[in-house]
Design a protein around this motif. Structure first.
Motif, PDB file in Angstrom:
ATOM      1  N   MET A 157      23.655  32.206  61.789  1.00  0.00           N
ATOM      2  CA  MET A 157      25.047  32.474  61.788  1.00  0.00           C
ATOM      3  C   MET A 157      25.420  31.478  60.804  1.00  0.00           C
ATOM      4  SD  MET A 157      26.189  34.629  63.988  1.00  0.00           S
ATOM      5  CE  MET A 157      27.376  34.663  64.941  1.00  0.00           C
ATOM      6  N   CYS A 158      26.702  32.046  60.173  1.00  0.00           N
ATOM      7  CA  CYS A 158      27.331  31.164  58.998  1.00  0.00           C
ATOM      8  C   CYS A 158      28.249  29.948  59.741  1.00  0.00           C
ATOM      9  CB  CYS A 158      27.979  31.962  58.183  1.00  0.00           C
ATOM     10  SG  CYS A 158      29.402  32.571  58.520  1.00  0.00           S
ATOM     11  N   ASN A 159      28.764  29.162  58.910  1.00  0.00           N
ATOM     12  CA  ASN A 159      30.068  28.303  59.193  1.00  0.00           C
ATOM     13  C   ASN A 159      31.301  28.614  59.629  1.00  0.00           C
ATOM     14  OD1 ASN A 159      31.000  28.670  56.742  1.00  0.00           O
ATOM     15  ND2 ASN A 159      30.732  26.416  56.118  1.00  0.00           N
ATOM     16  N   GLY A 160      31.391  30.098  59.717  1.00  0.00           N
ATOM     17  CA  GLY A 160      32.605  30.756  59.973  1.00  0.00           C
ATOM     18  C   GLY A 160      33.646  30.966  58.705  1.00  0.00           C
ATOM     19  N   ARG A 161      33.258  30.747  57.629  1.00  0.00           N
ATOM     20  CA  ARG A 161      34.138  30.492  56.544  1.00  0.00           C
ATOM     21  C   ARG A 161      33.396  31.240  55.271  1.00  0.00           C
ATOM     22  NH1 ARG A 161      38.943  27.268  54.627  1.00  0.00           N
ATOM     23  NH2 ARG A 161      39.159  28.224  52.314  1.00  0.00           N
ATOM     24  N   VAL A 162      33.717  32.238  54.483  1.00  0.00           N
ATOM     25  CA  VAL A 162      33.163  32.572  53.170  1.00  0.00           C
ATOM     26  C   VAL A 162      34.263  32.733  52.238  1.00  0.00           C
ATOM     27  CG1 VAL A 162      33.502  35.128  54.011  1.00  0.00           C
ATOM     28  CG2 VAL A 162      31.555  34.413  52.428  1.00  0.00           C
ATOM     29  N   ASP A 163      34.180  32.295  50.934  1.00  0.00           N
ATOM     30  CA  ASP A 163      34.733  32.311  50.003  1.00  0.00           C
ATOM     31  C   ASP A 163      34.449  33.189  49.077  1.00  0.00           C
ATOM     32  OD1 ASP A 163      36.448  30.243  50.784  1.00  0.00           O
ATOM     33  OD2 ASP A 163      35.146  28.759  49.904  1.00  0.00           O
ATOM     34  N   VAL A 164      35.463  34.429  48.848  1.00  0.00           N
ATOM     35  CA  VAL A 164      35.009  35.422  47.650  1.00  0.00           C
ATOM     36  C   VAL A 164      36.329  35.418  46.771  1.00  0.00           C
ATOM     37  CG1 VAL A 164      34.506  37.992  47.474  1.00  0.00           C
ATOM     38  CG2 VAL A 164      33.505  36.683  49.471  1.00  0.00           C
ATOM     39  N   ILE A 165      36.062  35.657  45.631  1.00  0.00           N
ATOM     40  CA  ILE A 165      37.381  35.753  44.728  1.00  0.00           C
ATOM     41  C   ILE A 165      36.992  37.417  44.380  1.00  0.00           C
ATOM     42  CG2 ILE A 165      38.000  35.452  42.337  1.00  0.00           C
ATOM     43  CD1 ILE A 165      36.629  32.719  42.522  1.00  0.00           C
ATOM     44  N   GLN A 166      38.383  38.032  44.687  1.00  0.00           N
ATOM     45  CA  GLN A 166      38.532  39.510  44.556  1.00  0.00           C
ATOM     46  C   GLN A 166      39.816  39.572  43.741  1.00  0.00           C
ATOM     47  OE1 GLN A 166      37.908  40.618  48.774  1.00  0.00           O
ATOM     48  NE2 GLN A 166      36.475  42.147  47.663  1.00  0.00           N
ATOM     49  N   GLY A 167      40.064  40.721  43.138  1.00  0.00           N
ATOM     50  CA  GLY A 167      41.447  41.206  42.550  1.00  0.00           C
ATOM     51  C   GLY A 167      42.374  41.732  43.802  1.00  0.00           C
ATOM     52  N   VAL A 168      43.682  41.629  43.591  1.00  0.00           N
ATOM     53  CA  VAL A 168      44.517  42.188  44.421  1.00  0.00           C
ATOM     54  C   VAL A 168      44.196  43.892  44.955  1.00  0.00           C
ATOM     55  CG1 VAL A 168      46.929  42.521  44.974  1.00  0.00           C
ATOM     56  CG2 VAL A 168      46.227  40.356  44.138  1.00  0.00           C
ATOM     57  N   ASN A 169      43.889  44.475  43.818  1.00  0.00           N
ATOM     58  CA  ASN A 169      43.654  45.841  43.970  1.00  0.00           C
ATOM     59  C   ASN A 169      42.294  46.300  44.476  1.00  0.00           C
ATOM     60  OD1 ASN A 169      46.246  46.412  43.276  1.00  0.00           O
ATOM     61  ND2 ASN A 169      45.634  46.459  41.013  1.00  0.00           N
ATOM     62  N   GLU A 170      41.434  45.266  44.711  1.00  0.00           N
ATOM     63  CA  GLU A 170      39.978  45.622  44.966  1.00  0.00           C
ATOM     64  C   GLU A 170      39.770  45.742  46.472  1.00  0.00           C
ATOM     65  OE1 GLU A 170      36.649  43.205  43.738  1.00  0.00           O
ATOM     66  OE2 GLU A 170      37.949  41.982  42.555  1.00  0.00           O
ATOM     67  N   GLU A 171      39.024  46.425  46.881  1.00  0.00           N
ATOM     68  CA  GLU A 171      38.754  47.048  48.305  1.00  0.00           C
ATOM     69  C   GLU A 171      38.409  45.468  49.127  1.00  0.00           C
ATOM     70  OE1 GLU A 171      38.999  48.767  51.925  1.00  0.00           O
ATOM     71  OE2 GLU A 171      39.344  49.795  49.928  1.00  0.00           O
ATOM     72  N   PRO A 172      39.049  45.063  50.109  1.00  0.00           N
ATOM     73  CA  PRO A 172      38.776  43.836  50.814  1.00  0.00           C
ATOM     74  C   PRO A 172      37.397  43.767  51.397  1.00  0.00           C
ATOM     75  CG  PRO A 172      40.619  44.707  51.812  1.00  0.00           C
ATOM     76  CD  PRO A 172      40.367  45.907  50.943  1.00  0.00           C
ATOM     77  N   LEU A 173      36.679  42.741  51.246  1.00  0.00           N
ATOM     78  CA  LEU A 173      35.453  42.349  51.796  1.00  0.00           C
ATOM     79  C   LEU A 173      35.664  42.582  53.400  1.00  0.00           C
ATOM     80  CD1 LEU A 173      32.574  41.691  51.413  1.00  0.00           C
ATOM     81  CD2 LEU A 173      33.280  39.298  51.721  1.00  0.00           C
ATOM     82  N   LYS A 174      34.718  43.206  54.175  1.00  0.00           N
ATOM     83  CA  LYS A 174      35.104  43.673  55.453  1.00  0.00           C
ATOM     84  C   LYS A 174      34.048  42.881  56.470  1.00  0.00           C
ATOM     85  CE  LYS A 174      36.582  48.303  54.934  1.00  0.00           C
ATOM     86  NZ  LYS A 174      36.497  49.839  55.208  1.00  0.00           N
ATOM     87  N   TYR A 175      32.705  42.523  55.847  1.00  0.00           N
ATOM     88  CA  TYR A 175      31.897  41.660  56.768  1.00  0.00           C
ATOM     89  C   TYR A 175      31.373  40.433  55.797  1.00  0.00           C
ATOM     90  CZ  TYR A 175      32.289  46.148  59.104  1.00  0.00           C
ATOM     91  OH  TYR A 175      32.657  47.137  59.820  1.00  0.00           O
ATOM     92  N   CYS A 176      31.087  39.595  56.571  1.00  0.00           N
ATOM     93  CA  CYS A 176      30.517  38.419  55.948  1.00  0.00           C
ATOM     94  C   CYS A 176      29.262  38.782  55.453  1.00  0.00           C
ATOM     95  CB  CYS A 176      30.330  37.213  57.020  1.00  0.00           C
ATOM     96  SG  CYS A 176      29.660  35.666  56.468  1.00  0.00           S
TER      97      CYS A 176
END
Length: 102
Positions: A1-20
């Motif tokens: 398990m991760c620490n409960g936080r993930v940082d991902v840089i995405q453009g506003v028009n990109e499909e949001p990341l759904k799963y860690c």
């Protein structure tokens, strides 16, 4: 398990990341940094198509919606009005609705 936080840089028009990518749990998109460039006035409908809500000032501390989604009226408290007046003294920002945000 991760620490409960993930940082991902995405453009506003990109499909949001759904799963860690580390643990596979659901993630929630949080917009942490936004940069806009606006030059001149844009028609209310053009701003609305870009996801903005346009308001016009009805009186000091009261704004009425002209176009876009959002509340019909924004009304500030005395503290809100004082904060806005203080912010107005800061350097202005420039927004360009003609540029693609991706």
């Amino acid at each position: 398990m991760c620490n409960g936080r993930v940082d991902v840089i995405q453009g506003v028009n990109e499909e949001p990341l759904k799963y860690c990518p580390s643990c596979g749990l659901d993630v929630k998109r949080v917009i942490s940094r936004v940069t806009f460039k606006m030059q001149g006035a844009a028609p209310d409908d053009k701003a609305s198509k870009k996801g903005f809500t346009t308001f016009k000032r009805a009186e000091k501390g009261v704004w009425e919606k002209v176009a876009g989604d959002g509340p019909d009226v924004l009304a500030g408290t005395k503290e809100d009005i004082a904060a806005v007046e203080a912010e107005a003294k800061a350097p202005s920002k420039v927004f360009n609705l003609d540029e693609d945000v991706s």
